[in-house]
Design a protein around this motif. Sequence first.
Motif, PDB file in Angstrom:
ATOM      1  N   ALA A 186       0.850  -1.195   0.000  1.00 31.56           N
ATOM      2  CA  ALA A 186       0.000   0.000   0.000  1.00 31.56           C
ATOM      3  C   ALA A 186       0.879   1.236   0.000  1.00 31.56           C
ATOM      4  O   ALA A 186       1.953   1.257   0.621  1.00 31.56           O
ATOM      5  N   GLU A 187       0.403   2.255  -0.715  1.00 27.60           N
ATOM      6  CA  GLU A 187       1.065   3.557  -0.655  1.00 27.60           C
ATOM      7  C   GLU A 187       0.439   4.320   0.507  1.00 27.60           C
ATOM      8  O   GLU A 187      -0.768   4.565   0.517  1.00 27.60           O
ATOM      9  N   ILE A 188       1.250   4.679   1.497  1.00 28.46           N
ATOM     10  CA  ILE A 188       0.708   5.256   2.726  1.00 28.46           C
ATOM     11  C   ILE A 188       1.296   6.641   3.015  1.00 28.46           C
ATOM     12  O   ILE A 188       2.358   7.008   2.509  1.00 28.46           O
ATOM     13  N   VAL A 189       0.566   7.386   3.844  1.00 26.58           N
ATOM     14  CA  VAL A 189       1.068   8.622   4.446  1.00 26.58           C
ATOM     15  C   VAL A 189       0.986   8.423   5.949  1.00 26.58           C
ATOM     16  O   VAL A 189      -0.077   8.071   6.474  1.00 26.58           O
ATOM     17  N   LEU A 190       2.099   8.621   6.634  1.00 28.15           N
ATOM     18  CA  LEU A 190       2.122   8.478   8.090  1.00 28.15           C
ATOM     19  C   LEU A 190       1.599   9.790   8.695  1.00 28.15           C
ATOM     20  O   LEU A 190       2.274  10.818   8.648  1.00 28.15           O
ATOM     21  N   LEU A 191       0.381   9.765   9.224  1.00 26.77           N
ATOM     22  CA  LEU A 191      -0.245  10.982   9.731  1.00 26.77           C
ATOM     23  C   LEU A 191       0.338  11.416  11.071  1.00 26.77           C
ATOM     24  O   LEU A 191       0.517  12.606  11.317  1.00 26.77           O
ATOM     25  N   PHE A 192       0.587  10.444  11.933  1.00 31.34           N
ATOM     26  CA  PHE A 192       1.180  10.789  13.222  1.00 31.34           C
ATOM     27  C   PHE A 192       1.888   9.577  13.799  1.00 31.34           C
ATOM     28  O   PHE A 192       1.359   8.467  13.791  1.00 31.34           O
ATOM     29  N   HIS A 193       3.118   9.814  14.292  1.00 34.51           N
ATOM     30  CA  HIS A 193       3.865   8.760  14.973  1.00 34.51           C
ATOM     31  C   HIS A 193       4.844   9.441  15.913  1.00 34.51           C
ATOM     32  O   HIS A 193       5.493  10.423  15.548  1.00 34.51           O
ATOM     33  N   ALA A 194       4.939   8.928  17.129  1.00 36.45           N
ATOM     34  CA  ALA A 194       5.760   9.591  18.146  1.00 36.45           C
ATOM     35  C   ALA A 194       7.247   9.536  17.799  1.00 36.45           C
ATOM     36  O   ALA A 194       7.981  10.503  18.031  1.00 36.45           O
ATOM     37  N   THR A 195       7.703   8.394  17.216  1.00 40.57           N
ATOM     38  CA  THR A 195       9.142   8.275  16.899  1.00 40.57           C
ATOM     39  C   THR A 195       9.294   7.983  15.408  1.00 40.57           C
ATOM     40  O   THR A 195       8.918   8.806  14.591  1.00 40.57           O
ATOM     41  N   THR A 196       9.853   6.820  15.070  1.00 44.55           N
ATOM     42  CA  THR A 196       9.996   6.444  13.654  1.00 44.55           C
ATOM     43  C   THR A 196       9.273   5.131  13.391  1.00 44.55           C
ATOM     44  O   THR A 196       9.198   4.257  14.251  1.00 44.55           O
ATOM     45  N   PHE A 197       8.770   5.004  12.176  1.00 39.16           N
ATOM     46  CA  PHE A 197       7.982   3.858  11.719  1.00 39.16           C
ATOM     47  C   PHE A 197       8.926   2.945  10.946  1.00 39.16           C
ATOM     48  O   PHE A 197       9.461   3.335   9.907  1.00 39.16           O
ATOM     49  N   ARG A 198       9.165   1.717  11.436  1.00 38.51           N
ATOM     50  CA  ARG A 198      10.195   0.849  10.854  1.00 38.51           C
ATOM     51  C   ARG A 198       9.642  -0.523  10.475  1.00 38.51           C
ATOM     52  O   ARG A 198       8.513  -0.863  10.821  1.00 38.51           O
ATOM     53  N   LYS A 199      10.510  -1.293   9.803  1.00 41.06           N
ATOM     54  CA  LYS A 199      10.214  -2.696   9.496  1.00 41.06           C
ATOM     55  C   LYS A 199      10.021  -3.467  10.810  1.00 41.06           C
ATOM     56  O   LYS A 199      10.740  -3.251  11.782  1.00 41.06           O
ATOM     57  N   GLY A 200       9.008  -4.358  10.818  1.00 40.20           N
ATOM     58  CA  GLY A 200       8.713  -5.142  12.016  1.00 40.20           C
ATOM     59  C   GLY A 200       7.643  -4.534  12.903  1.00 40.20           C
ATOM     60  O   GLY A 200       7.161  -5.183  13.835  1.00 40.20           O
ATOM     61  N   PHE A 201       7.240  -3.287  12.621  1.00 39.14           N
ATOM     62  CA  PHE A 201       6.211  -2.611  13.419  1.00 39.14           C
ATOM     63  C   PHE A 201       4.856  -3.265  13.157  1.00 39.14           C
ATOM     64  O   PHE A 201       4.527  -3.583  12.018  1.00 39.14           O
ATOM     65  N   GLN A 202       4.060  -3.482  14.203  1.00 40.16           N
ATOM     66  CA  GLN A 202       2.733  -4.091  14.053  1.00 40.16           C
ATOM     67  C   GLN A 202       1.647  -3.031  14.194  1.00 40.16           C
ATOM     68  O   GLN A 202       1.689  -2.211  15.118  1.00 40.16           O
TER      69      GLN A 202
END
Length: 612
Positions: A511-527
């Motif tokens: 999927a092509e996504i936009v990260l709207l809000f995340h406290a730190t960084t969004f990485r591989k392995g995140f659920q």
Amino acid sequence: MDSRMSELFGGCCRPAGGGAGGALRGRGGAAPSGGGGGGGSSKAKKKNGRSRGGKANNPPYLPPEAEDGNIEYKLKLVNPSQYRFEHLVTQMKWRLQEGRGEAVYQIGVEDNGLLVGLSEEEMRASLKTLRRMAEKVGADITVLREREVDYDSDVPRKITEVLVRKVPDNQQFLDLRVAVLGNVDSGKSTLLGVLTQGELDNGRGRARLNLFRHLHEIQSGRTSSISFEILGFNSKGEVVNYSDSRTAEEICESSSKMITFIDLAGHHKYLKTTIFGLTSYCPDFAMLVVSANTGIAGTTREHLGLAMALKVPFFIVISKVDLCSKATVERTVKQLERILKQPGCNKLPLLVNSDDDAVTAAQQFAQSPNITPIFTLSSVSGENLDLLKVFLNILPPLTNSKEQEELMQQLTEFQVDEIYTVPEVGTVVGGTLSSGICREGENLVVGPTDDGKFLRLKVCSIQRNRSACRVLRAGQAATLALGPFDRSLLRKGMVMVSPEMNPTICSVFEAEIVLLFHATTFRKGFQVTVHVGNVRQTAIVEKIHGKDKLRTGEKAVVRFRFIKHPEYLKIGAKLLFREGVTKGIGHVTDLQAITTKENGLEESLGPGQLSF
């Protein structure tokens, strides 16, 4: 999508940018039309732009009449010949078909949009002809509003806006779904109780008691599940609710238009239920309820962001105005206008203070995605409650008849959103028919199961808005009785499809996504919990293409894997994911499909399964 929309989810409010929030108010009489181009020369506009007294007049032009759509301009309908009358009737049938049973006639307006107006006698004769035309096609007419125009005449001349609505037959009423959003204790359930029961609240929540489904909801006064309430309008535009009808079946029989309210939870701990309601039940519109005394608080901003992320047109209701001073209500309105105009929202607020505003708001709202009507009302005193009813009565559907026909010609696909067991009926599923037509006695397959298979079943009966229905058409919500089919084999997120369809199911998708809000960084392995239509399941991030990590506001193509079982997805489907404060949106771009040939159709019949 503008990454600045992430502020609605996690950031703070920016100061209002420039915008013409009130610019639309001056066009109160202009009903929109889909046509383009100018309606006449600038010289004519200048000539007719001011009244003889030198005061500015209403705009002398509407947008030119469009060939498509349900809006028709007629200069006059005085004593037409028989041949002309038959032609006018055929034209009305076309407009009603385009509006799925509703049409708006502007009498006293030329095809190019020029507001000419008619004398009292001509208008009376024209409305009489219009009434004869409506009777011929089995419809009723309701005068929405009249307006005086100044056009080179000393005799007062008027234009009249008329709603033409078909009398319902065989359950084929116009049905609009409205999701109700807003913070906890903003008055959502109370407002729905007042609208659907026809009685004002006592100030202590009496009106909402009929809407609650669980004992703990009655005890706490807070909605935790999704409930549905219906409000009908007959062919004359009059409200049909439980005040004059004892059952939902009576409301359906008397209504030409039905508003189905989807009452969603306001508390943050029930957010997954609210998101499921927005993604699964495919609402046409959303109603954001804001309490006048608390303003924008709690989940209000988050619900606003969800509606924008899923591109659901929304309008705003400011409730509990009876508890506040006028200054407090005005402060809440200004607070909302500031948020609506900020970058990332770019909406034009339209405050509704009169019936004329309500008619204009309903027509402009359906035509332009940037218009956001705002109502201020009280469920206790009933102040301005009628304006909301006028708005809902006139609110047109978003899809036209052509789009509806195209959907109905596709193969049957029904989303399973709710599962029940009803005594003496058996297993019942509730949901929305995405495409095709479903009939009583039809044979379908349902899946995917945990091992990716599809099971055979038979539709025994159909109920729509709590009354029996033989045929279900694309876009309609209903409950289907499946007889002795084993309920344990079903789950939310499944689909029931035609056996001829080769459904694409997958465990891995991109999927092509936009990260709207995340406290730190969004990485591989995140659920994260992924919502795609009626599908809701935890997925793990397997790969972020071209990047190692994502931060708030960044875009990327991401590969997800469902951790439990495969799901039925489509390329292009809207996607929303969340985990704690993390939120993102996007759309499905690729599927690693498991074909039904690999999976196979379940041939062995388990307990209660029906073969065909």
